[in-house]
Design a protein around this motif. Structure first.
Motif, PDB file in Angstrom:
ATOM      1  N   ASP A  61       0.882  -1.177   0.088  1.00 55.60           N
ATOM      2  CA  ASP A  61       0.136  -0.032  -0.125  1.00 55.60           C
ATOM      3  C   ASP A  61       0.742   1.193   0.109  1.00 55.60           C
ATOM      4  O   ASP A  61       0.404   2.374  -0.593  1.00 55.60           O
ATOM      5  CB  ASP A  61      -0.898  -0.081   1.248  1.00 55.60           C
ATOM      6  CG  ASP A  61      -2.064  -1.083   0.967  1.00 55.60           C
ATOM      7  OD1 ASP A  61      -2.095  -1.570  -0.044  1.00 55.60           O
ATOM      8  OD2 ASP A  61      -2.589  -1.440   1.962  1.00 55.60           O
ATOM      9  N   SER A  62       1.974   1.043   0.651  1.00 51.28           N
ATOM     10  CA  SER A  62       2.919   2.414   0.792  1.00 51.28           C
ATOM     11  C   SER A  62       3.621   2.626  -0.666  1.00 51.28           C
ATOM     12  O   SER A  62       4.203   3.539  -0.823  1.00 51.28           O
ATOM     13  CB  SER A  62       4.278   2.144   1.774  1.00 51.28           C
ATOM     14  OG  SER A  62       4.498   1.019   1.521  1.00 51.28           O
ATOM     15  N   ASP A  63       3.826   1.785  -1.296  1.00 47.92           N
ATOM     16  CA  ASP A  63       4.358   1.867  -2.766  1.00 47.92           C
ATOM     17  C   ASP A  63       3.415   2.643  -3.895  1.00 47.92           C
ATOM     18  O   ASP A  63       2.248   2.532  -3.659  1.00 47.92           O
ATOM     19  CB  ASP A  63       4.734   0.425  -3.331  1.00 47.92           C
ATOM     20  CG  ASP A  63       5.770  -0.312  -2.514  1.00 47.92           C
ATOM     21  OD1 ASP A  63       6.439   0.526  -1.595  1.00 47.92           O
ATOM     22  OD2 ASP A  63       5.612  -1.324  -2.355  1.00 47.92           O
ATOM     23  N   SER A  64       3.907   3.180  -4.820  1.00 51.35           N
ATOM     24  CA  SER A  64       3.116   3.836  -5.664  1.00 51.35           C
ATOM     25  C   SER A  64       3.621   3.379  -7.163  1.00 51.35           C
ATOM     26  O   SER A  64       4.783   3.363  -7.548  1.00 51.35           O
ATOM     27  CB  SER A  64       3.387   5.281  -5.665  1.00 51.35           C
ATOM     28  OG  SER A  64       2.808   5.706  -4.463  1.00 51.35           O
ATOM     29  N   ALA A  65       2.574   3.107  -8.150  1.00 51.72           N
ATOM     30  CA  ALA A  65       2.810   2.523  -9.488  1.00 51.72           C
ATOM     31  C   ALA A  65       2.332   3.669 -10.367  1.00 51.72           C
ATOM     32  O   ALA A  65       1.162   4.133 -10.219  1.00 51.72           O
ATOM     33  CB  ALA A  65       2.371   1.157  -9.632  1.00 51.72           C
ATOM     34  N   PHE A  66       3.077   3.853 -11.507  1.00 54.62           N
ATOM     35  CA  PHE A  66       2.738   4.894 -12.532  1.00 54.62           C
ATOM     36  C   PHE A  66       2.993   4.504 -13.989  1.00 54.62           C
ATOM     37  O   PHE A  66       3.878   3.666 -14.300  1.00 54.62           O
ATOM     38  CB  PHE A  66       3.728   6.431 -12.321  1.00 54.62           C
ATOM     39  CG  PHE A  66       3.461   6.705 -10.753  1.00 54.62           C
ATOM     40  CD1 PHE A  66       2.740   7.743 -10.436  1.00 54.62           C
ATOM     41  CD2 PHE A  66       4.435   6.275  -9.907  1.00 54.62           C
ATOM     42  CE1 PHE A  66       2.655   8.292  -9.090  1.00 54.62           C
ATOM     43  CE2 PHE A  66       4.444   6.796  -8.758  1.00 54.62           C
ATOM     44  CZ  PHE A  66       3.727   7.599  -8.305  1.00 54.62           C
ATOM     45  N   ARG A  67       1.946   4.761 -14.781  1.00 55.19           N
ATOM     46  CA  ARG A  67       2.486   4.786 -16.252  1.00 55.19           C
ATOM     47  C   ARG A  67       3.059   5.703 -16.512  1.00 55.19           C
ATOM     48  O   ARG A  67       2.365   6.998 -16.772  1.00 55.19           O
ATOM     49  CB  ARG A  67       0.977   4.545 -17.118  1.00 55.19           C
ATOM     50  CG  ARG A  67       1.184   4.289 -18.648  1.00 55.19           C
ATOM     51  CD  ARG A  67       0.050   4.081 -19.441  1.00 55.19           C
ATOM     52  NE  ARG A  67       0.334   3.818 -20.844  1.00 55.19           N
ATOM     53  CZ  ARG A  67      -0.693   3.829 -21.775  1.00 55.19           C
ATOM     54  NH1 ARG A  67      -1.862   4.224 -21.453  1.00 55.19           N
ATOM     55  NH2 ARG A  67      -0.301   3.547 -22.977  1.00 55.19           N
ATOM     56  N   TYR A  68       4.230   5.978 -16.951  1.00 55.38           N
ATOM     57  CA  TYR A  68       4.860   6.948 -17.339  1.00 55.38           C
ATOM     58  C   TYR A  68       4.863   7.505 -18.736  1.00 55.38           C
ATOM     59  O   TYR A  68       4.605   8.671 -19.043  1.00 55.38           O
ATOM     60  CB  TYR A  68       6.505   6.693 -17.255  1.00 55.38           C
ATOM     61  CG  TYR A  68       7.486   7.755 -17.216  1.00 55.38           C
ATOM     62  CD1 TYR A  68       7.617   8.736 -16.142  1.00 55.38           C
ATOM     63  CD2 TYR A  68       8.276   8.088 -18.555  1.00 55.38           C
ATOM     64  CE1 TYR A  68       8.479   9.920 -16.356  1.00 55.38           C
ATOM     65  CE2 TYR A  68       9.229   9.032 -18.522  1.00 55.38           C
ATOM     66  CZ  TYR A  68       9.193   9.969 -17.697  1.00 55.38           C
ATOM     67  OH  TYR A  68       9.794  11.167 -17.859  1.00 55.38           O
ATOM     68  N   GLY A  69       4.594   6.683 -19.607  1.00 55.05           N
ATOM     69  CA  GLY A  69       4.123   6.662 -21.021  1.00 55.05           C
ATOM     70  C   GLY A  69       4.439   5.803 -21.782  1.00 55.05           C
ATOM     71  O   GLY A  69       5.305   4.764 -21.510  1.00 55.05           O
TER      72      GLY A  69
END
Length: 352
Positions: free
Chosen positions: A255-263
């Protein structure tokens, strides 16, 4: 028997006070989107109406079938440390959720369905449970507790239905605000946070790590040969791969981690308070999960899954500024591809 003038004055004063409370609550509801703040104000007013020394408000998650504590007063730290709880078949909370009506318990010792050991240990002997409804859907419960058996004045407590309407309105406003905000910071295809939000979170986490001397690791990954995949199997199946990447990352991270679609087909994961060795383990696990689960996702569509190449960098080892750290992880991702793809790459000690 006719009321004396003094009694009438007291009743009028009580009604004026109650109306003032309702106005204060209404102002709070329309002036802030801080849900917990509004619920605390509503709880305080409700306790004053009911003349109870304690109370709480919990919101109901229909997907998980559990309640989460959002406001409380007059209860011990031991009681409120249980922030989430599920439903007990036939229990008090389930009765309120399914019935959708206010439930009065005048004496918990004489109530067979009141069996919550934490509430009993707290010494709660009587209570009122008010369902908080958005339209016909129960979204939470307002609990008003006393530590002695008592009969509640149900006529007097009719004002609680007005308060519960304010609480429901506050919940609906906050949830609408949250959905709108999520739309602005979320990638619609993968369900992950988007590039713009990454820049905000990356800066915030790096500042935090620097200020408090905490570790921070960053993982950057790219789907191998994705252009070739799209050209061969079509963009529809390419989108399916990207959507699966979102599901995999959300399921595999803390839960403390964050995932992103960079592009495009690039993804970034921020791992707060994580040293490089642990970050490498996370990255390797992600690489293996993508390779394995993508076969399942694409079964019957293509004869194989996809793989990812991953670069891993850590603060302050690989950079002390946002620009330095991101350049490091981007270069490491490139090296992972250069050295054969489907692998995790980090800087060895002594590498320039």
């Amino acid at each position: 028997m006719e009321c004396s003038p003094e009694s009438k004055i007291q009743l009028l004063e009580a009604e004026v006070l109650a109306l003032r409370d309702l106005i204060d609550v209404a102002r709070a509801v329309v002036s802030t989107l801080d849900l917990d703040q509004v619920l605390q104000i509503i709880l305080t007013s409700a306790m004053r109406f009911a003349e109870t020394p304690a109370g709480s408000i919990a919101l109901y998650d229909t997907i998980r079938s559990e309640l989460t504590l959002h406001a409380h007063k007059g209860l011990t730290p031991e009681f409120v440390k249980t922030e989430r709880w599920g439903l007990h078949p036939g229990g008090l909370t389930e009765r309120v959720l399914t019935g959708g009506e206010i439930l009065f318990v005048n004496d918990t010792a004489q109530t067979p369905f009141f069996t919550n050991p934490i509430a009993l240990a707290e010494g709660i002997r009587s209570l009122v449970c008010i369902p908080l409804k958005v339209q016909s859907r129960v979204v939470g419960i307002l609990y008003l507790d006393d530590f002695v058996p008592r009969e509640f004045d149900q006529e007097k407590l009719k004002l609680l239905s007005v308060l519960s309407s304010f609480a429901a309105m506050a919940i609906e406003n906050a949830q609408l605000h949250r959905r709108t905000r999520l739309m602005a910071i979320t990638d619609s295809l993968t369900g992950l946070y988007n590039h713009r939000y990454f820049q905000q979170v990356f800066g915030r986490e790096l500042n935090r790590a620097s200020r408090y001397g905490k570790p921070l690791s960053i993982v950057m990954m790219d789907v191998d040969d994705f252009k070739k995949f799209n050209d061969t199997y079509g963009h529809l199946h390419g989108d399916k791969v990207l959507a699966a990447m979102g599901d995999i990352l959300e399921d595999a991270l803390r839960d403390s981690d964050s995932a992103f679609r960079y592009g495009g087909e690039e993804f970034v994961v921020l791992l707060p308070e994580t040293e490089l060795p642990s970050a490498l383990q996370v990255a390797e696990r992600l690489r293996e999960i993508v390779e394995r689960k993508s076969v399942e996702v694409l079964k019957g569509i293509v004869p194989h899954g996809v793989t990812v190449s991953i670069g891993v960098a850590a603060f302050p080892r690989d950079g002390e500024t946002r620009g330095e750290l991101f350049k490091s992880v981007d270069d490491l991702l490139y090296r992972a591809k250069e050295f054969g793809k489907n692998r995790v790459y980090s800087r060895s000690e002594g590498d320039v």
